[in-house]
Design an enzyme around this catalytic site. Structure first.
Site, PDB file in Angstrom:
ATOM      1  N   ARG A  28      -1.306  12.915  15.441  1.00 23.38           N
ATOM      2  CA  ARG A  28      -1.660  11.898  16.437  1.00 23.38           C
ATOM      3  C   ARG A  28      -3.162  11.881  16.729  1.00 23.38           C
ATOM      4  O   ARG A  28      -3.655  10.955  17.363  1.00 23.38           O
ATOM      5  CB  ARG A  28      -0.900  12.148  17.749  1.00 23.38           C
ATOM      6  CG  ARG A  28       0.601  11.962  17.615  1.00 23.38           C
ATOM      7  CD  ARG A  28       1.312  12.477  18.843  1.00 23.38           C
ATOM      8  NE  ARG A  28       1.086  11.680  20.029  1.00 23.38           N
ATOM      9  CZ  ARG A  28       1.793  10.610  20.372  1.00 23.38           C
ATOM     10  NH1 ARG A  28       2.780  10.202  19.598  1.00 23.38           N
ATOM     11  NH2 ARG A  28       1.526   9.958  21.487  1.00 23.38           N
ATOM     12  N   ASN A 101       0.281  12.004  28.801  1.00 18.60           N
ATOM     13  CA  ASN A 101      -0.253  11.079  27.804  1.00 18.60           C
ATOM     14  C   ASN A 101      -0.251   9.699  28.433  1.00 18.60           C
ATOM     15  O   ASN A 101       0.792   9.244  28.910  1.00 18.60           O
ATOM     16  CB  ASN A 101       0.633  11.093  26.546  1.00 18.60           C
ATOM     17  CG  ASN A 101       0.270   9.968  25.582  1.00 18.60           C
ATOM     18  OD1 ASN A 101      -0.881   9.540  25.532  1.00 18.60           O
ATOM     19  ND2 ASN A 101       1.244   9.502  24.829  1.00 18.60           N
ATOM     20  N   GLY A 102      -1.404   9.046  28.462  1.00 14.74           N
ATOM     21  CA  GLY A 102      -1.481   7.707  29.050  1.00 14.74           C
ATOM     22  C   GLY A 102      -2.756   7.562  29.861  1.00 14.74           C
ATOM     23  O   GLY A 102      -3.686   8.362  29.731  1.00 14.74           O
ATOM     24  N   GLU A 488     -10.288  -5.229   0.958  1.00 14.37           N
ATOM     25  CA  GLU A 488     -10.354  -3.764   0.948  1.00 14.37           C
ATOM     26  C   GLU A 488      -9.017  -3.100   0.653  1.00 14.37           C
ATOM     27  O   GLU A 488      -8.995  -2.016   0.100  1.00 14.37           O
ATOM     28  CB  GLU A 488     -10.979  -3.210   2.238  1.00 14.37           C
ATOM     29  CG  GLU A 488     -10.157  -3.359   3.486  1.00 14.37           C
ATOM     30  CD  GLU A 488     -10.827  -2.711   4.699  1.00 14.37           C
ATOM     31  OE1 GLU A 488     -11.598  -1.764   4.549  1.00 14.37           O
ATOM     32  OE2 GLU A 488     -10.534  -3.178   5.827  1.00 14.37           O
ATOM     33  N   HIS A 504     -21.790 -26.958   1.149  1.00 13.14           N
ATOM     34  CA  HIS A 504     -23.170 -26.730   0.687  1.00 13.14           C
ATOM     35  C   HIS A 504     -23.207 -25.812  -0.539  1.00 13.14           C
ATOM     36  O   HIS A 504     -24.250 -25.258  -0.859  1.00 13.14           O
ATOM     37  CB  HIS A 504     -24.006 -26.142   1.826  1.00 13.14           C
ATOM     38  CG  HIS A 504     -24.117 -27.073   2.995  1.00 13.14           C
ATOM     39  ND1 HIS A 504     -24.878 -28.223   2.963  1.00 13.14           N
ATOM     40  CD2 HIS A 504     -23.520 -27.055   4.208  1.00 13.14           C
ATOM     41  CE1 HIS A 504     -24.756 -28.867   4.123  1.00 13.14           C
ATOM     42  NE2 HIS A 504     -23.932 -28.173   4.893  1.00 13.14           N
TER      43      HIS A 504
HETATM   44  O1  M6R Z   1     -16.070   3.398  12.738  1.00 11.74           O
HETATM   45  P1  M6R Z   1     -16.767   2.084  12.613  1.00 11.74           P
HETATM   46  O2  M6R Z   1     -16.198   1.015  13.450  1.00 11.74           O
HETATM   47  O3  M6R Z   1     -18.258   2.225  12.838  1.00 11.74           O
HETATM   48  O4  M6R Z   1     -16.583   1.676  11.096  1.00 11.74           O
HETATM   49  C1  M6R Z   1     -17.207   0.536  10.579  1.00 11.74           C
HETATM   50  C2  M6R Z   1     -16.683   0.207   9.202  1.00 11.74           C
HETATM   51  O5  M6R Z   1     -16.915   1.262   8.309  1.00 11.74           O
HETATM   52  C3  M6R Z   1     -15.191  -0.122   9.212  1.00 11.74           C
HETATM   53  O6  M6R Z   1     -14.916  -1.153  10.094  1.00 11.74           O
HETATM   54  C4  M6R Z   1     -14.740  -0.507   7.799  1.00 11.74           C
HETATM   55  O7  M6R Z   1     -15.306  -1.723   7.429  1.00 11.74           O
HETATM   56  C5  M6R Z   1     -13.217  -0.553   7.706  1.00 11.74           C
HETATM   57  N1  M6R Z   1     -12.863  -0.227   6.366  1.00 11.74           N
HETATM   58  C6  M6R Z   1     -12.635  -1.884   8.069  1.00 11.74           C
HETATM   59  O8  M6R Z   1     -11.281  -1.971   7.861  1.00 11.74           O
END
Ligand code: M6R
Length: 609
Positions: A28, A101-102, A488, A504
């Protein structure tokens, strides 16, 4: 996210079992650990900041005496990850110990009242008020049993909690209660257990009872008794057999963390509505005074910044500059100065590019503000003021729940700033606040009603070689985020543009069947966006539209559509509109045979420049 565990054993000492169970809750995410047991009318506590193994090496968590105890892994929300803030927390007398927790929303008010009644606090946590509140309730009315004192005290708590409490006054019991934070009981041959999650006790017993909101449970050597907090009435509930493997249990039955985290968004969005007002106020004051504001971040967090630039402009009439952190030094390194303010947004708070931008700005005396999910991260240490977005740890590499939470916090900041600057009427403010409060339900509806449809759409487009994502205005940020998610984790090359830009140049790519995703909230840009859809259709594109449910016009034009509930204000639209795009990326990844949790070449936190 914090993990709680408690047990009453018929045979053997509790501490080693609590230790082992807390290890099973490590997934967690946590920064501190602690255990409290009861033996011969005394409470014993061991706790510290750090990983379980490291704390155990120094303190030996196993040698606490007694067959009853509670344990906790803490993921800091209020107060830094320090020993003093680790759970269990005790009352003034050391006779009550609590793990939680909360988030207790009204803890500042309660703390003040309790301090005025003479209670001495040692930590910066919201949890400590629970121990003192129970103590105060029991002192005020000595006729109350300990169980009734807990029951009375928790009626005074606002917010979310799963708690487990032990006391020397009833040393053979653990009292637990739940409101909006998970709590499950286990019933085994050698005892009874309570935990945040079933993996904690799964190797010991697979008989589990899920506790509902508004319920209190009395664990004792004879078993468990569930009561309703509102009227003390008893609730009968039999255990269920859990047939999950430990790995499935960690993901609560979901096949991947990413989909679990997408489903968690109603809860995480609710948590963003429980932020400490004080910090929101402070940050909006800094933003109000700034001469120039840069919103600095990478990846998904940058998309949240891009959306925020529209929110700040539209609501508070504040121009801000969203900048990729990796470009900040080159682009603004010479001009940033003492009058500049940087709002750095980073889920992890450790992204090297973001920290480099912050360091550069700091060296030139700019003011640094932070928004992060990890209290205790570098960003929290270098920021003049920061906000913890309270999403809980995100395990999937792709940011999902943390993105929508960032948007919710940034929208709240924009609203505050707008109010401070007198740019919004009371009616408008009330309207937007109500819509913001309603967003967790909206997201819940989207996940419940649209997931199956998105799954089918992913099947249809699974072999697509390339995708376009287009939106106008604030939806440009949503389009960029949809593209990043798909690229990704599903490895589909994708392009995103403000829809107006497509003619464009990018439109030359369009040929028969080219999939184009349009983000279509019914906002000021809706009519123009329809023209952009027509342009694409005319060239043979396949249109996948994310639309409001009553948007018949776009539905007619689209080859496929996914619906979100109607009536979402423009500035809040990226939150619900991002959700179908997260689902699309997830199901496309599955269709194409990829593990969405661990995309190749990527790390959750990018700590190199
Ligand atoms: O921990 P961070 O928010 O600084 O990370 C930024 C990026 O590395 C992160 O958002 C990355 O693009 C992820 N893979 C998005 O899913």
């Amino acid at each position: 996210m914090c993990g709680i565990f408690g047990c009453i054993l018929k045979d053997g000492t509790a501490a080693p079992l609590i230790h082992a169970s807390l290890k099973r809750l490590e997934y967690r995410g946590y920064d501190s650990v602690g255990i409290a047991t009861i033996n011969n009318g005394e409470i014993y506590v061991k706790k510290d900041q750090g990983k379980i193994d490291d704390v155990h090496r120094i303190l030996n968590l196993d040698d606490l005496p007694g067959n009853i105890g509670i344990g906790h892994t803490r993921w800091a929300t209020h107060g830094a990850p320090l020993k003093v803030n680790a759970h269990p927390h005790t009352d003034c007398t050391g006779q009550i110990a609590v793990v939680h927790n909360g988030i207790i929303e009204n803890y500042s008010e309660l703390k003040l009242e309790l301090e005025n009644s003479g209670h001495k606090f040692v930590s910066k946590t919201d949890t400590e008020v629970i121990a003192h509140l129970i103590e105060e309730t029991a002192t005020k009315d000595p006729s109350l049993s300990f169980t009734d004192a807990v029951l009375t005290a928790i009626k005074g708590l606002d917010g979310s909690y799963a708690i487990a409490v032990i006391s020397t006054r009833e040393p053979d019991k653990i009292i637990c209660a739940r409101n909006e934070s998970p709590l499950v009981l286990g019933v085994g041959e050698n005892g009874v257990y309570c935990a945040s999650d079933t993996p904690a006790f799964l190797p010991i017993t697979n008989k589990a009872i899920f506790v509902n909101d508004g319920e209190l449970v009395i664990l004792s050597p004879t078993g468990y008794e569930i009561r309703k907090v509102c009227d003390s009435s008893s609730v009968a509930r039999e255990p269920k057999i859990i047939d999950w493997t430990p790995e499935m249990a960690v993901k609560q039955g979901y096949p991947y963390f990413m989909i679990k985290e997408i489903h968690e968004q109603p809860l995480t969005l609710r948590n963003t509505l429980r932020l400490q007002e004080h910090y929101l106020d402070l940050i909006s004051t800094f933003l109000d005074r700034a001469n120039e504001v840069f919103l600095v971040a990478c990846g998904t967090s940058y998309h949240a910044c891009l959306a925020a630039s529209y929110m700040f402009s539209k609501l508070a009439f504040l121009p801000t500059y969203p900048v990729y952190a990796s470009e900040f030094v080159e682009q603004h390194g010479k001009s940033v100065n003492i009058d500049s303010t940087i709002l750095a947004v980073s889920q992890s708070g450790e992204t090297a590019d973001t920290l480099a931008a912050v360091t550069c700005a700091q060296q030139r005396a700019a003011t640094i503000l932070g928004l992060t999910n990890v209290i205790g991260s570098t960003l929290t240490r270098v920021s003049r003021v920061y906000i913890g977005q309270q999403s809980g740890p995100e395990i999937g590499v792709a940011a999902t729940k943390t993105f929508t939470s960032q948007l919710s916090v940034l929208a709240q900041l924009a609203l505050r700033l707008s109010k401070k600057r007198g740019k919004i009427s009371q009616d408008e403010m009330d309207y937007l606040e109500e819509k913001l409060e309603h967003l967790p339900d909206v997201v819940d509806t989207i996940v419940k009603t649209q997931e199956e449809k998105v799954k089918q759409i992913a099947k249809k487009y699974k072999d697509a070689k390339i995708f376009f994502f287009l939106g106008r205005g604030i939806s440009t940020a949503t389009a960029y985020e949809g593209r990043l998610k798909l690229m990704e984790i599903a490895y589909v090359p994708s392009i995103a543009f403000p829809a107006g830009e497509s003619k464009h140049g990018p439109i030359s790519l369009i040929e028969q069947g080219f999939p184009v995703v349009f983000i279509c909230p019914k906002d000021g840009a809706h009519r123009t966006l329809i023209s952009n859809i027509m342009e694409m259709k005319a060239r043979g594109a396949s249109i996948l539209a994310i639309v409001e449910e009553d948007d018949e016009e776009v539905k007619k034009l689209a080859d496929d559509y996914v619906e979100v509930p109607k009536g979402i204000p423009e500035v809040l639209s990226p939150i619900p509109f991002a959700v179908p795009l997260q689902l699309l990326a997830y199901y496309m990844a599955l269709e194409r045979g990829h593990n969405p949790d661990t995309p190749r070449n990527l790390a959750k936190s990018v700590t190199v420049k």
